[in-house]
Scaffold this active site. Sequence first.
Site, mmCIF file in Angstrom:
data_model
loop_
_atom_site.group_PDB
_atom_site.id
_atom_site.type_symbol
_atom_site.label_atom_id
_atom_site.label_comp_id
_atom_site.label_asym_id
_atom_site.label_seq_id
_atom_site.Cartn_x
_atom_site.Cartn_y
_atom_site.Cartn_z
ATOM 1 N N LYS A 111 -4.956 -9.225 -12.416
ATOM 2 C CA LYS A 111 -6.374 -9.284 -11.270
ATOM 3 C C LYS A 111 -6.272 -10.706 -11.964
ATOM 4 C CE LYS A 111 -7.370 -4.801 -9.665
ATOM 5 N NZ LYS A 111 -7.888 -3.733 -9.555
ATOM 6 N N HIS A 150 -3.887 -4.489 -10.861
ATOM 7 C CA HIS A 150 -3.979 -3.494 -9.398
ATOM 8 C C HIS A 150 -2.539 -3.239 -9.452
ATOM 9 C CE1 HIS A 150 -4.413 -1.605 -5.770
ATOM 10 N NE2 HIS A 150 -2.463 -2.320 -4.952
ATOM 11 N N THR A 176 -7.382 4.073 -14.550
ATOM 12 C CA THR A 176 -8.252 2.797 -13.853
ATOM 13 C C THR A 176 -9.466 2.451 -15.282
ATOM 14 O OG1 THR A 176 -8.689 4.159 -12.337
ATOM 15 C CG2 THR A 176 -9.862 2.108 -12.120
ATOM 16 N N ASN A 208 -10.561 -4.546 -14.185
ATOM 17 C CA ASN A 208 -9.510 -3.280 -14.888
ATOM 18 C C ASN A 208 -8.002 -4.162 -15.356
ATOM 19 O OD1 ASN A 208 -8.893 -3.411 -12.644
ATOM 20 N ND2 ASN A 208 -9.486 -0.608 -12.270
ATOM 21 N N PHE A 239 -18.584 0.641 -3.981
ATOM 22 C CA PHE A 239 -17.713 -0.428 -4.399
ATOM 23 C C PHE A 239 -17.420 -1.639 -3.987
ATOM 24 C CE2 PHE A 239 -14.870 2.748 -4.535
ATOM 25 C CZ PHE A 239 -13.843 2.304 -4.409
ATOM 26 N N ARG A 294 -4.632 -1.337 -19.246
ATOM 27 C CA ARG A 294 -5.780 -1.687 -18.887
ATOM 28 C C ARG A 294 -6.419 -1.477 -20.202
ATOM 29 N NH1 ARG A 294 -5.386 1.812 -12.873
ATOM 30 N NH2 ARG A 294 -5.866 -0.293 -11.988
#
Length: 137
Positions: free
Chosen positions: A9, A115, A91, A112, A57, A102
Site C-alpha cells: 500500500k 493487502h 489488520t 497498514n 470506512f 504489519r
Amino acid sequence: MEQTLSIIKPDAVKKGVIGKIIDRFESNNLRICAMKKLQLTRCDAEAFYAIHKERPFFKDLVDFMISGPVVVMVLEGNNAVMKNRDLMGATNPKEAEAGTIRADFAQSIDANAVHGSDSLENAKNEIAFFFSTREIC
C-alpha cells in the site's frame, strides 16, 4: 500451487520498504509470478474495494489507496493465501505479532502496509482485476 494477490500500500511504498516486504515473501517460499507498480485511480480503488462500499470506512480506504503508488503482485506457493495472511499479520498493526509485515512496517489500522486476498476465490477475482493471464508467469 495456490496463487494470491498482494498489494504493498501507499504508506509502505512511501517508506521505501518494498524490497524488505518482497524479501519476506521470497524467504517464505512465495514466488512472485507477476508484479507492477501503479497509481490507482479513484474508479480503480472503488471497484476493487466494492465489497466494502456500504461500510463506514469505505471513503477513507479509497482516499488512502489513491494517495500514492502501490505495488501489486501475484504470489504463488503451497497454501499461498494463508501463508501470505500469516506473514502480513493482524489488520491492526497494534495487534499483529512481532515479526509480521504489519507489526514491522504499518502505522495504523488504516495505513497498514499491505493487502492480501482472504480466500482462494477472492484471490482469483483480485488477480484478474489487475493482471491478464499472459502477465502471470
